[in-house]
Design a protein around this motif. Structure first.
Motif, short mmCIF file in Angstrom:
data_model
loop_
_atom_site.label_atom_id
_atom_site.label_comp_id
_atom_site.label_asym_id
_atom_site.label_seq_id
_atom_site.Cartn_x
_atom_site.Cartn_y
_atom_site.Cartn_z
N VAL A 93 121.56 70.90 67.53
CA VAL A 93 122.65 70.97 66.41
C VAL A 93 122.07 71.53 65.20
CG1 VAL A 93 124.09 68.93 67.10
CG2 VAL A 93 121.90 68.54 65.66
N GLY A 94 121.05 72.28 65.41
CA GLY A 94 120.23 72.86 64.28
C GLY A 94 121.30 73.88 63.63
N ASN A 95 122.27 74.40 64.07
CA ASN A 95 123.07 75.30 63.60
C ASN A 95 124.13 74.64 62.76
OD1 ASN A 95 123.41 77.93 62.53
ND2 ASN A 95 123.81 78.94 64.86
N LEU A 96 124.17 73.78 62.55
CA LEU A 96 125.41 72.66 61.87
C LEU A 96 125.11 72.86 60.32
CD1 LEU A 96 126.44 69.65 60.99
CD2 LEU A 96 127.89 71.11 62.40
N HIS A 97 126.08 73.26 59.82
CA HIS A 97 126.17 73.42 58.29
C HIS A 97 127.34 72.42 57.70
CE1 HIS A 97 123.11 76.70 59.12
NE2 HIS A 97 124.01 76.72 60.18
N ILE A 98 127.12 71.98 56.45
CA ILE A 98 127.98 71.08 55.98
C ILE A 98 128.43 71.49 54.67
CG2 ILE A 98 128.63 68.75 55.06
CD1 ILE A 98 126.42 67.70 57.08
N SER A 99 129.55 71.96 54.13
CA SER A 99 129.79 72.46 52.73
C SER A 99 129.50 71.52 51.63
CB SER A 99 131.51 72.76 52.79
OG SER A 99 131.63 72.75 51.37
N ASP A 100 128.82 71.98 50.79
CA ASP A 100 128.41 71.00 49.74
C ASP A 100 129.61 70.66 48.78
OD1 ASP A 100 129.02 73.50 48.37
OD2 ASP A 100 126.95 74.04 47.69
N ARG A 101 130.66 71.39 49.09
CA ARG A 101 132.23 71.04 48.39
C ARG A 101 132.96 69.78 49.16
NH1 ARG A 101 130.87 76.23 46.75
NH2 ARG A 101 131.56 76.64 44.57
N ALA A 102 132.62 69.42 50.47
CA ALA A 102 133.38 68.50 51.07
C ALA A 102 133.24 67.20 50.54
CB ALA A 102 132.94 68.42 52.55
N HIS A 103 134.32 66.45 50.60
CA HIS A 103 134.35 65.11 50.01
C HIS A 103 133.83 63.88 51.05
CE1 HIS A 103 136.71 65.27 46.13
NE2 HIS A 103 136.47 66.73 46.59
N LEU A 104 133.51 62.96 50.56
CA LEU A 104 132.87 61.88 51.42
C LEU A 104 133.71 61.01 51.31
CD1 LEU A 104 129.26 61.60 49.75
CD2 LEU A 104 129.54 62.26 52.05
N ILE A 105 133.71 60.08 52.71
CA ILE A 105 134.62 59.13 52.94
C ILE A 105 133.66 57.80 52.72
CG2 ILE A 105 135.65 57.35 54.54
CD1 ILE A 105 136.81 59.83 55.99
N MET A 106 134.33 56.95 51.71
CA MET A 106 133.51 55.87 51.04
C MET A 106 133.82 54.56 51.59
SD MET A 106 131.37 57.40 49.18
CE MET A 106 130.60 56.04 48.36
N ILE A 145 133.91 61.40 45.62
CA ILE A 145 132.49 61.78 45.63
C ILE A 145 132.11 62.82 46.73
CG2 ILE A 145 129.99 60.69 45.72
CD1 ILE A 145 131.20 58.28 44.87
N ARG A 146 131.38 63.86 46.46
CA ARG A 146 131.07 65.15 47.14
C ARG A 146 129.59 65.02 47.64
NH1 ARG A 146 133.13 70.36 44.55
NH2 ARG A 146 131.86 69.74 42.94
N THR A 147 129.77 65.74 48.79
CA THR A 147 128.47 66.29 49.55
C THR A 147 127.24 66.64 48.56
OG1 THR A 147 129.22 68.09 50.48
CG2 THR A 147 129.10 66.39 52.05
N CYS A 148 127.64 67.32 47.47
CA CYS A 148 126.64 68.09 46.72
C CYS A 148 126.00 66.76 45.80
CB CYS A 148 127.32 69.11 45.79
SG CYS A 148 128.69 68.28 45.06
N ASP A 149 126.92 65.82 45.83
CA ASP A 149 126.12 64.74 44.97
C ASP A 149 125.25 63.99 45.90
OD1 ASP A 149 128.05 65.08 43.14
OD2 ASP A 149 129.66 63.85 44.09
N LEU A 150 125.19 63.84 47.26
CA LEU A 150 124.20 63.72 47.89
C LEU A 150 122.63 64.26 47.56
CD1 LEU A 150 125.77 63.02 51.41
CD2 LEU A 150 125.18 61.15 49.89
N ILE A 151 122.91 65.66 47.30
CA ILE A 151 121.65 66.22 46.92
C ILE A 151 121.20 65.94 45.71
CG2 ILE A 151 120.67 68.65 46.71
CD1 ILE A 151 122.81 69.75 48.68
#
Ligand code: GDP
Ligand code: IMO
Ligand code: MG
Length: 427
Positions: A93-106, A145-151
């Motif tokens: 799964v090394g070639n799996l990428h996640i958009s930094d704009r996707a939203h998170l389910i809370m 809340i988005r994935t970029c917020d995790l960074i």
């Protein structure tokens, strides 16, 4: 440059996962562009049988980048579990990428999905209860809340503090529940951040760079066109657009760059969850299809409602998406039928209509008008050449093509990767 969008043309579960697994061999990237883990995409290939919910179905080719697009809402716990289970089965799964704009389910999205369904009582939508509707509602209400917020975890912390206050008021005052605890959510998502940050990036820039260099991209649809919030059987729909137009929005690829739009049609109709389905069969034939084809949801295990092919729906979804070609799946399921039926129009009271009406109450009154064709009573799953299909199977296929106004380029006659009749290459 080549971008191919794979779109569910009915109510979902058309076999998109299988087809993407077939096409991904030639792709440099596969991008999921809508929905979340409400999707369940089955892939059966030499590595085994897999049910993917968020990870794109191109994951079995290490050379192919797999992107979870900005158009998704991601449950990080489910994603991590899916990645772990793939790794445990030897999938890289090394070639799996996640958009930094996707939203998170809370956590509140999951809670509210269940609570809202309960409140609807008899008019419940039959959602997958994965928090999808509430998460997309918050995206639109600008309290996501988005994935970029995790960074930038300090951003996550301040967003959580502001939004949790609003959500806890709802949980306490509307539903009489205990408030959710800030510290434990913070700790839980900190753990997810550690795991997911290596995969999170600007995937829009990544994919557009790839296209500049002549790369080939498959856009993997989730759900089906009839679950689109604008054009589907509203309110019995999902909360993001499964259409070709949604593929652009959910990936950051311009409409001008889409070369092909491919509609995936099951040889009959299924639907899981509530809402109108004009060709539903509640008799022995419907039960035969369900049992014979094992029509049970890949995500929730619920029995799928089964019925004949609905060409009113097919023509409508071809028009909405502008399909340049189509793929017919599960033809083999009909192998033993004496006759097969196609719905060519609906009858509402005394008038015959060939358009899909907006109003679900009107849809409930619609009776299908059928055309009946002879069955082929022969096994098709080992056939690989279109000309070798039984003549009545070819007649069935050709009649559907005429009615939906689109040609089939692949006929799928079994769940495995190799059980495909390629009429014309798609990628
Ligand atoms: P998706 O959500 O569109 O990816 O479809 P699902 O995976 O939810 O459901 C499709 C089901 O049909 C899965 O169990 C597949 O393994 C199976 N399938 C796909 N194509 C064929 C086919 O041509 N014949 C048969 N018999 N099964 C198929
Ligand atoms: P794939 O990608 C079939 C249906 C649900 C429900 C409605 C709303 O596997 O084809 P939601 O949880 O999205 O708020 O539920 O949409 N639904 C699907 N039905 N296949 C799917 O995905 C679906 N995703 C959602 O059953 O009726
Ligand atoms: Mg599915």
């Amino acid at each position: 440059m080549s971008v191919v969008a794979i779109i569910g043309a009915q109510w979902g579960d058309e076999g998109k996962g299988k087809i993407v697994d077939v096409l991904a061999e030639k792709a440099d990237a596969v991008i999921r562009f809508s929905g979340g883990d409400n999707a369940g995409h089955t892939v059966i290939n030499p590595r085994g049988e897999f049910k993917l919910h968020i990870v794109p179905s191109g994951i079995f080719y290490p050379r192919t980048a797999c992107i979870i697009g900005n158009g998704l809402v991601i449950n990080p716990k489910v994603l991590i579990e899916e990645l772990d289970s793939l790794k445990a089965r030897g999938v890289d799964v090394g070639n799996l990428h996640i958009s930094d704009r996707a939203h998170l389910i809370m956590p509140w999205h999951l809670l509210l999905d269940g609570l809202e369904e309960e409140k609807r009582g008899h008019s419940a939508l039959g959602t997958t209860k994965k928090g999808i509707g509430p998460a997309f509602a918050d995206k639109t209400a600008r309290i996501g809340i988005r994935t970029c917020d995790l960074i930038k975890f300090e951003n996550f912390k301040s967003r959580l503090s502001e939004i949790l206050e609003i959500k806890n008021e709802i949980l306490e005052k509307v539903y009489n529940l205990k408030p959710l605890d800030f510290d434990s959510i913070l700790k839980e998502y900190d753990g997810y951040a550690t795991r997911l940050i290596p995969h999170i990036k600007d995937t829009t820039a990544m994919v557009n760079d790839l296209l500049e260099k002549g790369g080939k991209v498959v856009l993997e649809g989730a759900q089906g066109a009839m679950l689109d919030p604008d054009f589907g059987s509203y309110p019995f729909v999902t909360s993001s657009s499964p259409l070709a137009a949604g593929a652009c929005i959910g990936s950051g690829i311009s409409p001008r760059k889409i070369d092909r739009v491919v509609g995936i049609f099951k040889a009959y109709t299924t639907r899981v969850g509530g809402g109108p389905m004009p060709t539903e069969l509640t008799d022995a034939v419907g039960e035969y299809i369900r049992q014979h084809a094992h029509e049970y949801g890949a995500t929730t295990g619920r029995a799928r409602r089964c019925g004949w092919f609905d060409a009113v729906v097919g023509r409508y979804t071809t028009q909405l998406n502008g399909f340049t070609s189509a793929i017919l799946t599960r033809l083999d399921v009909l192998d033993e039928m004496d006759t097969v039926k196609i719905c060519i129009a609906y009858k509402e009271n005394s008038s015959v209509i060939d358009r899909f009406p907006a109003d679900v109450n009107s849809l409930d009154r619609c009776e299908p008008v059928y055309e009946e064709l002879p069955g082929w009573k022969a096994t098709t799953s080992d056939i690989r050449d279109f000309k070798k299909l039984p003549v009545n199977a070819r007649k069935y296929i050709r009649r559907i093509e005429e009615l939906i106004e689109c040609s089939f380029h692949i006929i799928s006659i079994g769940p495995r990767r190799d059980q495909s009749i390629i009429i014309k290459r798609i990628i």
